[in-house]
Scaffold this motif. Structure first.
Motif, PDB file in Angstrom:
ATOM      1  N   GLU A   1       0.823  -1.213   0.000  1.00 29.18           N
ATOM      2  CA  GLU A   1       0.000   0.000   0.000  1.00 29.18           C
ATOM      3  C   GLU A   1       0.854   1.258   0.000  1.00 29.18           C
ATOM      4  O   GLU A   1       0.473   2.276  -0.594  1.00 29.18           O
ATOM      5  CB  GLU A   1      -0.970  -0.022   1.178  1.00 29.18           C
ATOM      6  N   ASP A   2       2.024   1.207   0.644  1.00 30.55           N
ATOM      7  CA  ASP A   2       2.955   2.338   0.573  1.00 30.55           C
ATOM      8  C   ASP A   2       3.420   2.548  -0.869  1.00 30.55           C
ATOM      9  O   ASP A   2       3.537   3.688  -1.334  1.00 30.55           O
ATOM     10  CB  ASP A   2       4.167   2.095   1.472  1.00 30.55           C
ATOM     11  N   SER A   3       3.688   1.435  -1.570  1.00 24.17           N
ATOM     12  CA  SER A   3       4.119   1.555  -2.966  1.00 24.17           C
ATOM     13  C   SER A   3       2.991   2.074  -3.848  1.00 24.17           C
ATOM     14  O   SER A   3       3.225   2.808  -4.810  1.00 24.17           O
ATOM     15  CB  SER A   3       4.628   0.202  -3.484  1.00 24.17           C
ATOM     16  N   PHE A   4       1.737   1.738  -3.507  1.00 21.25           N
ATOM     17  CA  PHE A   4       0.591   2.245  -4.268  1.00 21.25           C
ATOM     18  C   PHE A   4       0.486   3.766  -4.144  1.00 21.25           C
ATOM     19  O   PHE A   4       0.125   4.448  -5.100  1.00 21.25           O
ATOM     20  CB  PHE A   4      -0.718   1.608  -3.772  1.00 21.25           C
ATOM     21  N   GLU A   5       0.767   4.278  -2.957  1.00 18.05           N
ATOM     22  CA  GLU A   5       0.700   5.721  -2.745  1.00 18.05           C
ATOM     23  C   GLU A   5       1.737   6.432  -3.605  1.00 18.05           C
ATOM     24  O   GLU A   5       1.470   7.504  -4.160  1.00 18.05           O
ATOM     25  CB  GLU A   5       0.916   6.045  -1.266  1.00 18.05           C
ATOM     26  N   PHE A   6       2.931   5.845  -3.705  1.00 16.66           N
ATOM     27  CA  PHE A   6       3.968   6.425  -4.561  1.00 16.66           C
ATOM     28  C   PHE A   6       3.514   6.407  -6.019  1.00 16.66           C
ATOM     29  O   PHE A   6       3.682   7.390  -6.752  1.00 16.66           O
ATOM     30  CB  PHE A   6       5.271   5.653  -4.404  1.00 16.66           C
ATOM     31  N   THR A   7       2.939   5.281  -6.459  1.00 15.58           N
ATOM     32  CA  THR A   7       2.458   5.168  -7.840  1.00 15.58           C
ATOM     33  C   THR A   7       1.425   6.241  -8.146  1.00 15.58           C
ATOM     34  O   THR A   7       1.477   6.910  -9.187  1.00 15.58           O
ATOM     35  CB  THR A   7       1.850   3.776  -8.083  1.00 15.58           C
ATOM     36  N   LYS A   8       0.485   6.448  -7.235  1.00  9.62           N
ATOM     37  CA  LYS A   8      -0.555   7.446  -7.439  1.00  9.62           C
ATOM     38  C   LYS A   8       0.035   8.858  -7.465  1.00  9.62           C
ATOM     39  O   LYS A   8      -0.295   9.665  -8.341  1.00  9.62           O
ATOM     40  CB  LYS A   8      -1.604   7.337  -6.335  1.00  9.62           C
ATOM     41  N   ALA A   9       0.929   9.153  -6.504  1.00  8.25           N
ATOM     42  CA  ALA A   9       1.495  10.503  -6.386  1.00  8.25           C
ATOM     43  C   ALA A   9       2.341  10.881  -7.592  1.00  8.25           C
ATOM     44  O   ALA A   9       2.462  12.058  -7.921  1.00  8.25           O
ATOM     45  CB  ALA A   9       2.314  10.620  -5.113  1.00  8.25           C
TER      46      ALA A   9
ATOM     47  N   GLY B   1      -1.289   6.044 -11.737  1.00  5.70           N
ATOM     48  CA  GLY B   1      -2.614   5.462 -11.643  1.00  5.70           C
ATOM     49  C   GLY B   1      -2.915   4.984 -10.231  1.00  5.70           C
ATOM     50  O   GLY B   1      -2.152   5.233  -9.294  1.00  5.70           O
ATOM     51  N   ILE B   2      -4.046   4.284 -10.087  1.00  5.40           N
ATOM     52  CA  ILE B   2      -4.513   3.852  -8.766  1.00  5.40           C
ATOM     53  C   ILE B   2      -4.464   2.326  -8.666  1.00  5.40           C
ATOM     54  O   ILE B   2      -4.963   1.617  -9.537  1.00  5.40           O
ATOM     55  CB  ILE B   2      -5.944   4.348  -8.506  1.00  5.40           C
ATOM     56  N   LEU B   3      -3.866   1.836  -7.586  1.00  4.67           N
ATOM     57  CA  LEU B   3      -3.797   0.396  -7.309  1.00  4.67           C
ATOM     58  C   LEU B   3      -4.429   0.130  -5.949  1.00  4.67           C
ATOM     59  O   LEU B   3      -4.329   0.960  -5.032  1.00  4.67           O
ATOM     60  CB  LEU B   3      -2.342  -0.082  -7.301  1.00  4.67           C
ATOM     61  N   ARG B   4      -5.054  -1.026  -5.816  1.00  2.00           N
ATOM     62  CA  ARG B   4      -5.570  -1.425  -4.499  1.00  2.00           C
ATOM     63  C   ARG B   4      -5.636  -2.943  -4.409  1.00  2.00           C
ATOM     64  O   ARG B   4      -5.793  -3.643  -5.428  1.00  2.00           O
ATOM     65  CB  ARG B   4      -6.948  -0.820  -4.220  1.00  2.00           C
ATOM     66  N   ILE B   5      -5.514  -3.451  -3.205  1.00  2.21           N
ATOM     67  CA  ILE B   5      -5.559  -4.892  -2.974  1.00  2.21           C
ATOM     68  C   ILE B   5      -7.010  -5.348  -2.862  1.00  2.21           C
ATOM     69  O   ILE B   5      -7.770  -4.824  -2.048  1.00  2.21           O
ATOM     70  CB  ILE B   5      -4.790  -5.256  -1.690  1.00  2.21           C
TER      71      ILE B   5
END
Length: 413
Positions: A315-323, A327-331
């Motif tokens: 989830e930390d890596s998802f925040e970096f991807t979004k910022a 795009g948006i990732l979620r489990i």
């Protein structure tokens, strides 16, 4: 009772922050990152309603205020509200004539008078924190440096008896190892800033997460732990620096702005040149390779249940991807053997493309899970927006020993 540092990662490691009424020392060098961190802590303490007495020995108060404002630190409101008082211990150190005035120490080198003023202020106005910026400024001017160290140790201990804590900065470049150790005796917490890393040298209580080093970046809003730095677009903007050589730097790493067309053209070319199977493999392995040298805090695995640790890091890596515009990732689902991740508006956004376009994402996430678990996993993109699906869907599975042997046998054949 815990007092927040204002730095999310540091607070997590300390179990919520510093213990109230305990002393904090921040050690650094000529770059003054330790001084900046000290004033960030002051702002955090003020925001929590604590009263602070700041003694400034290192520079003129006006210069200090101007320097701090360049990092978004403004003390004016707290001074007006009576939450912060700054004692000027600099002016009469170097002025050719005596300077008198409110909150100006008359003779900073007369330690008995200086200490009496500090103690009287703590008792009279009930300050929660006494902040000294910094302890080494007076040290360098002493004829008897050992005596100065003894006076400082007594001062810090006496302040604690009045129910207040001391927060102080020290420049280790001007101290011998022995003198530094002696000055740090009364401090329950010791943080060091060096080589863009905050190191917890001493903690009053055992750390909640067994992590003593926190990489950081110095941005226009001060010191930010690297893992907290890129969780919003604003933080990314603050971390970007364009130098006079044409290099765009973000968090100490050179980056370049890439438009969607260029990235899409690259993916299209890979498939055209290598074909479907080799193209898929190339993109997947490209993603895994990008994560090869990423440092992973293995202590997170040791101090959290396995599933929770994997979930938190992902989830930390998802925040970096979004910022960063990825795009948006979620489990969607996570277990010991299988992780399902949904992606929306992933970069680049191809349309009516015949092949899965985001296998590099899958490869990167798979490699991240492997680094966290020490096991072999395999990922695939089973749905892709570029192929007309409503979402991208990644499935990452842990391979059993039989699966691994089967893959090895197949590769030999």
């Amino acid at each position: 009772m815990k007092v927040s540092s204002g730095l999310e990662t540091l607070d997590q490691i300390l179990g919520g922050g510093f213990e109230k009424t305990h002393n904090i020392a921040i050690v650094g060098s000529i770059d003054n990152d330790h001084v900046l961190l000290l004033h960030q802590l002051v702002m955090s303490f003020l925001s929590q309603g604590y009263k602070v007495l700041l003694i400034e020995f290192r520079q003129e108060v006006n210069s200090l205020v101007k320097w701090l404002e360049s990092y978004g630190i403004n003390y004016n409101k707290s001074i007006k509200e009576g939450k912060l008082k700054i004692l000027d211990g600099f002016s009469n150190l170097y002025s050719p004539t005596h300077i008198a005035g409110t909150n100006i120490l008359p003779n900073p080198m007369d330690l008995s008078i200086t200490i009496a003023i500090i103690r009287d202020s703590v008792v009279k106005d009930a300050y929660d924190f006494v902040v000294i910026d910094d302890l080494t400024s007076l040290y360098t001017l002493q004829t008897d440096q050992k005596a100065y160290i003894r006076v400082v140790v007594r001062l810090v201990n006496s302040i604690k008896r009045f129910g207040a804590s001391t927060l102080a900065s020290l420049n280790s470049d001007v101290l011998s190892t022995q003198d530094l150790s002696m000055l740090l005796i009364p401090f329950e917490y010791v943080l060091e800033t060096k080589n863009e890393t905050i190191t917890i040298r001493r903690s009053f209580l055992p750390l909640k997460i067994n992590q003593t080093s926190i990489p950081y970046i110095r941005s226009n809003i001060g010191i930010i732990p690297a893992q907290d730095a890129f969780k919003s677009v604003d933080r990314v903007k603050e971390a970007l620096i364009l130098d006079n050589t044409g290099a765009l730097i973000m968090g100490g790493v050179r980056v370049q702005i890439v438009e969607e067309y260029s990235e899409a053209a690259l993916i299209e070319f890979i498939y055209q040149f290598l074909g479907l199977e080799h193209g898929r493999e190339f993109l997947y392995r490209w993603g895994k390779y990008e994560m090869t040298n990423l440092p992973i805090n293995q202590d997170v695995i040791k101090n959290l249940p396995k599933i929770e640790a994997i979930k938190r890091i992902l989830e930390d890596s998802f925040e970096f991807t979004k910022a960063t515009g990825g795009g948006i990732l979620r489990i969607l689902d996570i277990s010991e053997d299988r992780i399902v991740i949904e992606g929306k508006n992933l970069f680049p956004g191809l349309r009516n493309f015949p092949y899965p376009a985001h296998l590099n994402y899958v490869g990167a996430l798979t490699r991240l899970v492997e680094k966290l678990t020490g096991e072999i996993w395999e990922g695939e993109e089973v749905e892709c927006e570029s192929q007309g699906h409503k979402r991208c869907l990644f499935v990452i599975k842990r391979l059993s020993k039989g699966d691994i042997k089967g893959n090895l046998k197949g590769s030999k054949e």
